[in-house]
Every structure is written in structure tokens, then in C-alpha cells.
Scaffold this active site. Sequence first.
Site, PDB file in Angstrom:
ATOM      1  N   GLN A 156      12.267   4.862  41.904  1.00 31.54           N
ATOM      2  CA  GLN A 156      12.168   3.696  41.014  1.00 31.54           C
ATOM      3  C   GLN A 156      10.719   3.201  40.968  1.00 31.54           C
ATOM      4  OE1 GLN A 156      14.907   2.834  39.430  1.00 31.54           O
ATOM      5  NE2 GLN A 156      14.680   0.746  38.689  1.00 31.54           N
TER       6      GLN A 156
ATOM      7  N   GLN B  82       0.828  -1.212   0.000  1.00 28.88           N
ATOM      8  CA  GLN B  82       0.000   0.000   0.000  1.00 28.88           C
ATOM      9  C   GLN B  82       0.862   1.263   0.000  1.00 28.88           C
ATOM     10  OE1 GLN B  82      -3.571   0.291   2.617  1.00 28.88           O
ATOM     11  NE2 GLN B  82      -2.648   2.193   3.304  1.00 28.88           N
TER      12      GLN B  82
ATOM     13  N   SER C   7       0.185   7.824   5.343  1.00 32.42           N
ATOM     14  CA  SER C   7      -1.150   7.829   5.938  1.00 32.42           C
ATOM     15  C   SER C   7      -2.256   8.196   4.948  1.00 32.42           C
ATOM     16  CB  SER C   7      -1.188   8.825   7.094  1.00 32.42           C
ATOM     17  OG  SER C   7      -0.244   8.460   8.073  1.00 32.42           O
TER      18      SER C   7
ATOM     19  N   ASP D 289      -1.071   6.217  11.856  1.00 32.74           N
ATOM     20  CA  ASP D 289      -0.200   7.049  12.684  1.00 32.74           C
ATOM     21  C   ASP D 289      -0.962   7.477  13.945  1.00 32.74           C
ATOM     22  OD1 ASP D 289       2.177   9.182  12.809  1.00 32.74           O
ATOM     23  OD2 ASP D 289       0.289  10.175  13.318  1.00 32.74           O
TER      24      ASP D 289
ATOM     25  N   GLU E  13      -0.576   0.723  10.685  1.00 28.69           N
ATOM     26  CA  GLU E  13      -2.012   0.642  10.971  1.00 28.69           C
ATOM     27  C   GLU E  13      -2.553   1.958  11.532  1.00 28.69           C
ATOM     28  OE1 GLU E  13      -4.450  -1.814  10.554  1.00 28.69           O
ATOM     29  OE2 GLU E  13      -2.886  -2.356   9.142  1.00 28.69           O
TER      30      GLU E  13
ATOM     31  N   GLY F 112       6.244  -5.163   4.359  1.00 25.53           N
ATOM     32  CA  GLY F 112       7.024  -6.253   4.939  1.00 25.53           C
ATOM     33  C   GLY F 112       6.921  -7.493   4.082  1.00 25.53           C
TER      34      GLY F 112
END
Lengths: 674, 674
Positions: B338, B145, B152, B434, B432, B185
Site C-alpha cells: 500500500q 474551436q 488538435s 493532447d 489545452e 463547454g
Amino acid sequence: MEGIEERGVKEVDYLAEERAGAQFHVHSMKIFLAGGQHEYEVSTRIANLVANDPVFAKEDRARISRKELYKNSLKKAGHAWKIILEKGLTEEESMRMRAFIDEPNYTDLHWGMFITALKGQATEEQQHKWLRQAYKLAIIGCYAQTELGHGSNVQGLETTATFDPSTDEFVLNSPTLTSTKWWPGGLGKASTHALVYARLITDSQDYGVHAFIAQIRSLDDHIPLPNVTVGDIGVKFGNGGYNSMDNGLLRFDHVRIPRENMLMKLARVTEQGKYERSNKPRQLGYGAMVYIRQGIVAEASVYLSRAVTIAVRYSAVRRQFGGKDDKAEVQVIDYRTQQHRLFPLLATAYAYRIVGFWMKWLYADVTERLNNNDFSNLPEVHACTAGLKSITTSVTADGIEQCRKLCGGHGYLCASGLPELYAAYVPACTYEGDNTILLLQVARFLLKTLTQVASGTKPVGTAAYLGNVQHLTSVNCEVSQGKDWLNPSVLLEAFEARSARMAVACAMHVAEAPDSELAFEELSPELVEAARAHCQLIVVSKFIEQAQKDLPGEGVKQQLEVLCNLYALSLLTTHSSDFLATGYLTGTQVSHAKDQQKALFSCVRPNAVALVDAFDHTDHYLGSALGRYDGDVYTHLYKGAWKDPLNESVVTEGYHEYLRPVLTQQLWGPTSKL
Amino acid sequence: MEGIEERGVKEVDYLAEERAGAQFHVHSMKIFLAGGQHEYEVSTRIANLVANDPVFAKEDRARISRKELYKNSLKKAGHAWKIILEKGLTEEESMRMRAFIDEPNYTDLHWGMFITALKGQATEEQQHKWLRQAYKLAIIGCYAQTELGHGSNVQGLETTATFDPSTDEFVLNSPTLTSTKWWPGGLGKASTHALVYARLITDSQDYGVHAFIAQIRSLDDHIPLPNVTVGDIGVKFGNGGYNSMDNGLLRFDHVRIPRENMLMKLARVTEQGKYERSNKPRQLGYGAMVYIRQGIVAEASVYLSRAVTIAVRYSAVRRQFGGKDDKAEVQVIDYRTQQHRLFPLLATAYAYRIVGFWMKWLYADVTERLNNNDFSNLPEVHACTAGLKSITTSVTADGIEQCRKLCGGHGYLCASGLPELYAAYVPACTYEGDNTILLLQVARFLLKTLTQVASGTKPVGTAAYLGNVQHLTSVNCEVSQGKDWLNPSVLLEAFEARSARMAVACAMHVAEAPDSELAFEELSPELVEAARAHCQLIVVSKFIEQAQKDLPGEGVKQQLEVLCNLYALSLLTTHSSDFLATGYLTGTQVSHAKDQQKALFSCVRPNAVALVDAFDHTDHYLGSALGRYDGDVYTHLYKGAWKDPLNESVVTEGYHEYLRPVLTQQLWGPTSKL
């Protein structure tokens, strides 16, 4: 480059229109940011020298193996040294050169830590002996303090140096696994000598941690000396990044060194094994500390400005959404959400540059005072430099990563330069003092100062405003409209009031508690916030001071004013709960600040590209396809991709063993190695 | 292991004392977190299968070259597929297996995107043809895509698919450099087919972006087909991390594909070149979207819990400062600073697990509604899932990095597992959708909902509270002491009031403006904040719902109550300015919240190690010397270091060429290569 026609050799500038719109004299700003005409000239000359020398190329750094990376960094370090000698570069020029090479290596620690520590802790006689060797790199030194089980708490170190009067030697030993020296840069594979911090034991008594020089590798063949175990501690965060450095581990199995190898400026052990402190004021060490921290703050500005340069330029090139009726899409930099996250970082990079200049002055001032045995303002200087180191490095690390995210998907590619920048920078949050621990030190100073104020002592320097604590804890802000926020005294009072109130609230809590140490620990999250508020005030106040000065160059002063206001208002709106909680500000006043902040975004917008140009980073130094001066982003992303090792073969390695058997349903066949 | 004696083979558990102190039944919590007995059993079995198979070892991932990494990931993917077939694993088991292998590869996109998209957009006939091949991996598909110049904004894609009626084919073409497909990918080196998004042009008219199947590599020899340019886009952030994936680039030079390769479920082109929309409701696509986002939120919890497990265990092992009178130093986990940074993240990992369960229910609910043609709550579901995807991935990415910092210097070593975890996870903030753009979508929904409320429409689901907007914008919080904050209805009202007020303030701004689109853009930073507040409310409310349910296992419910309160109060104190600005809370009430938060830290402390044990991550999956179950941190850091390539030779490669000439002042001598 495959599948796409070459653009030809004509020079392009995709950002020319942006540059034409700038409302100030960029060259004058460059000189200001460099710190003066001389500094500008040196930086430009050395930056170009590095950029044009093929040995210093760095495009393939994220792609090569650790071994190649390390070997190549040795080559660069040696090549730089050769140039320094050949051209007779000054110390200033040599330092700039190491910075522009932009690749951590053993010489950083040799010059920055080993030699600095020798100067501070060795006697004159020792300096004569060791510095002579060190200055010509006949020995390579590292700074071996931290251990596998011990970082910030130097007093917890376990390595021992036990004096043996029978041979007039110290015996260095690593008694436990956790006493293994761990992290020293340059130690792993390069150094011949180490400055070892160890517990001094003589006559069965432990005198605490002292520094010793130990040779660890032969000067003939570089083989580790007997009973010395030394190696690299392994791969660190990120491709390239800090992996060109051989951070090392080191163990001693009863290794003997001459008694004279103890650095004896501040304390010594006699031939008879008697421990004696010298009468030299221990405060003299503070000078080196201020110098190192000033360097760290200056470096924070440089790193943040690199990330901001990349993100601003790419945001001006990148377009997204909103392109109706055949018009081009909107430049990403025009979106308020982008400006809201990016422009405050631009202002911060300027702010840190300015506070760095001020710390340079502070260092000179401290040096003079120390020479006159005036130690009066040392606690204030200590707190101030600790705090500035802490906030500038934390904000810079987060800011680099923010800039990477602002570049969208492409920021995730190493070709953007940002992943490596982050990975190489983020250790600054840990070394030279963990940032949280440093802020707790600042908090302790603030509480002490308030106690002294209560008993009539006037606070000095960056803590002077606490003398005004009564006023600051009772006054309310008088802002009634957005532009009131542009008044420097209004801004300054707001930050002073916030910091004073947070410190006072903590002080009251601690004072009321039966056990003040326990209360301090219990309150530590709030103390960290109070300390941060104090440090932000310091930066705001130094920026305001600077912005009020006249400066040469059309529009330069005006740009600094805008950035100063933007910096202050961005902090104020981000931390507005601090200002709201005690009623110093109302919700409406915070809204005014947000509106004014947006008005400032609009002032920055037409100057954004020129404001990052003024940092004057070369394309070599940026190392980013997204941040290129010419804005020719896509061509260079595309060209760069083809250099990936995976693209060396058209059909991938592993196809026959691992892909073909899957595709042909022959997982159990003869070619499958699955 | 050199220079240090072996510890022998006896099993150690340095955290045994911590575990003994837990106040709840850990096994019951494990089953709860796994999502039930069945899920627990499957996860445990598959996790151990992966952990015990040497092919899936991953210790050396940060050290090896990209080529080796990629080749090895092909091997792992193929090996996994072989096991799946051999053992006849179910779909659930196969998915768990891919997750535990913990190394991105082409099969993720093949199963997760290519097949999912085919199911959603292909006609039944097309599904029959393509899925049959895809299910047995006879073809490998990717999802092409995004383009070099377009992320986007899908409507801005430039790739064209022009219909040629003379041959009944589409002609795929990449007309510009920026139209190069970029990022998919599995595309770079593995895929044989791509689902290509391109502008459909027929009869000279542009019908916008549609999906087409294009074969890109030969099924015989894997060579790219004629006029197809395909390759990898280069190295990404981090060692290992996402670099095992071949994100790719793809260009078409007038490549012809049959007309039938257009996915025609929602629209089709006839033989004559006529464009026709089908009468299938377009809303059906929402189901897949909810499914994918539910998966992303569930994954966020897993990743955050891995980082938190490492940081909690190491913080319990690590000691620093405070060891007076020969007592051991204090465990780092005992420090309030912490706890203040770490325990809220622990609570967040639990919160996201719970909201993930709820989204699983939501997906089932939406599926049922879609089957009944009930589209009434789709806008609410869309906004809710978009927002939850956004906040959970952003917080998880930042949280992993926070955990890394909480591990001090050693967190910076790849041996900690945390650098790679961050690098591999952070793309979730971009893919999927931004995260900033998604929040703006949520904001748009909120404004629309408020308009509808004003005209009498009752909001549903996660927006139902906006029906109560009158009350929420006028009421004030009634907390008068710390423990009042433990009342669920008090917490819920606070988050509802905050979110409602922020949304209303934005809505009023926009309503008053002459140009509402311009006002929306101008207000976007505030809109993002309002959307975030709304999404945090969703998570808080789902956590509260869960914490009120009875659960099997001693102490389990109590632990969830503590974590729920801690999660809510941590959000409240972090974002206190939102609550203060409109006067819903006073500064004193915020102070009460902070005090109560600390009391909750003390409740978490004795259970901290057990609470992370309950996530039940294997040592293989964690891949961290710091996060080992047995707490034997230092031994494994030390052992691991010796495996670094730099330690293969005692004297470093490059010594003779680049170090010796420096040390011996023979830079211009015969052995120097400088």
C-alpha cells in the site's frame, strides 16, 4: 437529426479499403477465436438474437436514472428467462445470452455464485431441496460473504450463526455496524435467499466461518422478513455500468433459521450441537475455483477485445494532421505513437483468448485429477490461476481506459461505449480476490517452489522452468540483431530467466532475514513484481505454443505469430529494467527489441481492422458510435447527441429561474430563484 | 438510518492517534501549501463559505438525472454570481469560490477562455465593446474551436467565414458534417455568444483560421438565432463529473455577422476585403498560454491531493488481516504494498504544488520579458510549460484512479468521491493540447537545442543542463550505498544524465536518417519517453531547490526533504530501465535506491495523515465518506446508502411486472410484462 441532411439508406463501409488489405482469411480466424465451429455458430446465433430484440436495446443506458436503469434490467433479465424457456435454450446458449445482453443483473449471481456454491458445499440432500427451486428461479439467491468492514480477509467476518439446541436452530446476527453484509450482487432489491457466511458458534465455541442459507424476503409479496434489514448500497462508478446491479446490504437481528440450512458437505452440527468435520477432501473445492477463474480470464479477453475493436476502427476512420497539398489528413492509426499504445493491446486480447482456451483444458485436467484423488499439482494450479486472474483483469481494465484515451476527446463521450465498458469491467480487479493479494499468493508459491527445488523436488506445470534455475540465473541472452528476437526459444528463455532471477533474488533476501514473515512483508513490492513476471511468462509460453501449431485458413498462423512476437516484445520493452538489472540483457539488445517491435507494428498495420473484425462483435454488443462496423462514426455521434435529455427543449430548463436573472442583472428580481 | 443505533452527537476523531504522532507543525505546512498567509486566509474563508451554503451541497450529484444535474448547476452558478456581487468579492476570491463549488459550468469557459481570448486577440476598441458586457455577464461567451472531425489540428478546421464586401459582413458556414463545432463547454444550452474559429476567406483566398464573435442565442428569450443549430453533445464519462457542463455542438447555415466581429488585434480585413496583418508581435499570445498552463499544473496538484487525502485517511481507518490473538487487524496503510503505491503519489502532489508555485514565478517573468520585447527564451518556456501540462495531468488522472483502487471495493462506490473526481478530471489530459502531442513538441525542442549546443549556443532555463551534455553522457553514478541516494546533487545528476542521454540517442538516430521527418515519426515512441524524462527532471530540480530552502514551522523543511527524496527515488525506480540501459546505473545501485525508498516510506508513515491534513481540504470539497476528516467512514457509508433512489420503496419498482412472474413461473400470465 437536425440541420444536416440524411445520408439516405444506402449501406456504407468506410472501412472497406482497410478490409480489402487484410492478408489472412478472416472467417477462419473468427472460428479460431470463438473456440471452434460449434462455439462460433452458437455465439453468432445468440448474439444476433439479442441484437435484434428491442427489449435488449441499450443506447439510452447512460442517460436514464438509476431507478429506470434498474427496473429495465429486471425486465431484460425476465425477458431473457422467458426466451430461454420458450426456445428451450441449452445451458451454453443461456450463458452466451446473458453475456450478450451485456447488463449485470441478479441472475449473474444466482447462477454464477449461489448455485455454484450450493453444488460445492451442500450435501446431496440439501442440493435436492434447494437446487430444484433455484433451477427454475422459484427462489433467487445471492452470495453474502463480504461485510462493510471486511473484504479479502474472510476469517475476519463478524456475522454470527449461534446454534440453539433448544429449538434446533441457528440464530443469525449482525453484532456491529461493520458486520453489515455489504456488496453482494442481487441482494439489494431482488434476492429472496442469501448464502450467508457467518461464524459458527455452538456450545460457546467459535468454529470460524461457514455458509448458511437464509431466506430474506417473502415469496408471497417480496417484503423483507422480520428482523432482516436489506437494501441497496448506492450508486457505483460510471453511467450505466454496474449500476443495473443491486449490490446490497444486509443485517440480521437475531434471525432464526433451521439447523439444516447450514451447508453441511464439509462440516456439520448435530442436533445436540456437536461440531463435526466430514471426511470429504477439502481440496474438492478447488475445481470450482479453477472454473470461475477460467471464466474470468476468458471474459478479460472479451472485454479487452471490445475496447480494442472500438479504438482500432476509430483510429482508422479518424484523420489528423499531415494533410498537405489538399490531400486528406493522415489516419491516426498510421502514427507510431498510436500503434505503440494500441497494437500491443490488440496482441494482448489475442494472448488472453489463447490462455483462456488453455485454462479450459486445465479445468478439465484438474477435474479429472480430483476425481482420482490426485491433489499433487493443486498448489501449482492454485498459484497459476490466481496469478492469471490478477494480471489479465488489471491489464484489461487499464487497457480499456487506454483505448478510451486513444480515441481522443470523443472517447470521453458515453456514445463511444468505452466509459461504460471501463466502469462495468474494473470491479473484476477486486472481486474474486484482490489483484495485489493474489500476486502475493503467487509469490509465496514461487518461494516455496524454490525451496523444494533446492531439496531436489522437481517443479511441475507452469513452474517447471524453475527446475532449470541454475542455468537460467547464469546464462546471458545471445541476441545480436533485431530479427533474433523472433526466435521463440530466445523469447522463452528471456522470460524464464527474468522470472527465475526475480524469484531467486526475493528468495535469497527472505532466507537471509532473521524473521522471514517480516522480510516477506518488507519485500512485498518486489514479490508482486516477481509474481507478475512469472504470470507473464505463462501467457507468453502458451501463446508461443499456440503460434507454433498449424491452423486452417490462409495467413491465420502467420498473424498469430506476428501477434505472439509483438505481445512478448511489448512486455519485454515495457519491463526492460527487469531484464537489464541482472545483466541478462544489454541496453543494445533492448534497442534491438524495440526496433523489431516497430517492424511488427508495420506487419500488423494492414491487418489491424481485419484482426479486430475477427473478434466478431456485433454493433449491439459494442454499443459504440466510434466502433461501428461500417465506420460511419460522425453521422452517429451527431444523431446520438440529439437524444440527450438536455436537447428535449430548445430553451433549457432553468433558463427563467437561473440564467435570465444573470443575463438581465435582475438577480434580486421576482423571477429569480437564486 | 435504519437497523443500527445512532452514535449520538459526540464528536469523534478516529484519526486522532494518527494526528498525535505527526512530527511537524501542520499549520505551518498548510500556509506553505496555500502559497502564503494571505492565500491561506482567502482559501479557508471561501472554502467554508461554500461548504456551509446548502445551495452548494453535492452529495446527491451521482444519483440525479442529467437534467436535474444541469439545472442545479445553473442554479449554483447564478447563486455564486449573486454572492460575488453581494459581498463584492475580489477576482481572487471569485476564482477560489468557483473552484470550491467543484462543479463545472458555463462560467468556467466564460471567464477562463472567452474573456481571456478577447483580451489577447481583440483590439482595444473591440475589448471596450465586448468585455464591458462580458464582465457583468450580460452576455455569456464560449470558445468554439474544435469540430466534430478536428481537434488538435487547428489548421484543419473546416468552418468558413467568407467576407462579403457588398454588405461589409462575414458569412459563417458549416460546409460539412465534420465541420460541426463540437465540445465547447457552455455552448450546448447556456451561451449567448461564441468565439468561433473559422477559415477566413476573402477575395476567394483562404487566409487560414481566425477568430470571430458570433451571437448564437437571442438576448430576449434565449432562442437560437435563425440558421444557427445548437445543442448539447450528450452524456460524458461518469456520474456527475463533467455532466454538469453543457458541452455543445454548433452549425451555421450562412449566418451573417458584421465585419467588426472578427478579432482584429493580429490581423484584419478592410472594408474593401483586403487582408492585413498587424505589426504586433505574435509572441504576445504566449503570456496567456503560460498563464493557462500554470493554472492547469496548480489544479493537477489540487486534484491529486484530494485523491491522496481520501486514500491516506481511509487506509489509516481500514484494517485487514493479521489480527491475531484478539488484536485488531492491521491498518492497511501499514502494508508495504500500500505504501509503495500510495506514498509516491503523496510526494507527487507536493511536487506539483511546488512546481506550480515556480510556474507562477515563470509567468511573471515571461510577462516582464514580453513587455520588454525580449522573446529570447520563449521556445524554452513553451516546451517547459507544454511538457509540465502533459506530465502533471497524465500522472494526476492515473493517480486519482490508483487512489480509488487503493480504497478497495468501497472506492468503487460514488460515496467514496473518487469515481466522480476521476471522471471530472481526466479531460485535462486532452484539452489545452493532447498530452502525447505536447510531449512530441517538447522532444522537437530538445533535438533543436542539442543542435544549437553543437554549434556553440548556450541553452537556457530548464534546458541549461544540456550545455553539460558531454559530461552527462560520459559520467557514471557513484552511489555505493542506500543513503548516498539522499544527496541532492547525486539525484540531480542522475536525472540530468538520463534525460541528456535519451535526448542524445534520439538526436543521433534522427541525424543519421536520410529523411529526418520520417525518422522523427518512426522514433516518436522514444521521443515521447525522452521528453517525459526531461519534464520529470524539471519537477525534481524544482522540488530539490525548494527543499533546500529554510521554512518556518517545526519539521516542515524535514518533511519536504523526505517527500522530495521519495518523489525522485520513486521516479528513478519506476523508470530504472532508462538509467540502466546506457550504463549510468548498475542493477545494484537501483537496488540501493529501492532500499532507500522503503526507508523513506517508514519516515512518511507516522506523518502521512498530517501531511494530507496540510492540504486543508474541507469535507465538502472532498465529498467522500472514505476521506472524512473524522475518519467515521462506516457510519457515513451506511447512512448514505439509504439515500439511494432504489431504497425509496421496500419492494422494488418492477417487482410485479418483472420479478414476480419469474418467481411464480407465470411468465405468460396477466401481470407479466415480459
